[in-house]
Enzyme design. Structure first.
Site, PDB file in Angstrom:
ATOM      1  N   GLU A  56      42.114  41.137  44.451  1.00 19.02           N
ATOM      2  CA  GLU A  56      42.852  41.983  43.515  1.00 19.02           C
ATOM      3  C   GLU A  56      43.405  43.226  44.202  1.00 19.02           C
ATOM      4  O   GLU A  56      44.565  43.593  43.995  1.00 19.02           O
ATOM      5  CB  GLU A  56      41.970  42.404  42.332  1.00 19.02           C
ATOM      6  CG  GLU A  56      41.446  41.266  41.495  1.00 19.02           C
ATOM      7  CD  GLU A  56      40.095  40.737  41.946  1.00 19.02           C
ATOM      8  OE1 GLU A  56      39.406  40.127  41.113  1.00 19.02           O
ATOM      9  OE2 GLU A  56      39.714  40.922  43.126  1.00 19.02           O
ATOM     10  N   CYS A  87      37.750  46.722  41.464  1.00 21.07           N
ATOM     11  CA  CYS A  87      39.061  46.112  41.224  1.00 21.07           C
ATOM     12  C   CYS A  87      39.578  46.429  39.828  1.00 21.07           C
ATOM     13  O   CYS A  87      40.775  46.675  39.644  1.00 21.07           O
ATOM     14  CB  CYS A  87      38.980  44.606  41.446  1.00 21.07           C
ATOM     15  SG  CYS A  87      38.672  44.170  43.182  1.00 21.07           S
TER      16      CYS A  87
END
Length: 158
Positions: A56, A87
């Site tokens: 991510e 993330c």
């Protein structure tokens, strides 16, 4: 969940598979805006010796660079696994509008990763954040990939 969700999750899953072929961990991500893929990435923690190089984070960095902006407002992030707290926070700061994921943080922990078991739903509530969550997209396919990965002799966690 839409047909597009499955289509873009398959891109994230294929990216995760590419990462595993390159001796990385089984995480993939795809960022989409207005129905078009901006970027996709897999985890490169081991390749870069950078513990923050999750799929991510890597995809967010690439998308911001491509769009020449730190704002990813209007984007949907597709992740093979529920984003970890780091993330998820990056998604919040980038202004990601929606997160779609396959497996959960608890699943990653079951496969040996040192996860902080703080769900994205809990972080939404605690932070008063407006990101829309869509969990469980292609969950079965993502779990099957995890099972295949767990049998590899070269697998590594962190």
């Amino acid at each position: 969940m839409t047909n597009d969700d499955e289509k873009f999750m398959k891109i994230a899953l294929n990216k995760a598979k590419q990462g595993v072929e390159n001796k990385q961990t089984p995480f993939g991500c795809c960022i989409v805006k207005n129905g078009k893929v901006i970027t996709s990435a897999h985890n490169v923690v081991w390749k870069t010796t950078d513990i923050t190089a999750h799929a991510e984070i890597t995809a967010i960095r690439k998308a911001c660079k491509k769009l020449k902006s730190i704002s990813l407002k209007g984007c949907t992030l597709y992740s093979t696994t529920e984003p970890c707290p780091m993330c998820f926070s990056a998604c919040h700061w980038a202004g990601i509008s929606r997160i779609v994921y396959g497996t959960s943080i608890k699943d990653a922990k079951k496969f040996g990763f040192k996860e902080l078991v703080i769900s994205d739903k809990k972080m939404l509530t605690l932070g008063g954040i407006a990101i829309k969550l869509t969990p469980g997209v292609l969950r079965k396919e993502n779990l099957e990939f995890w099972k295949q990965w767990s049998k590899r002799k070269d697998k590594r966690t962190y």
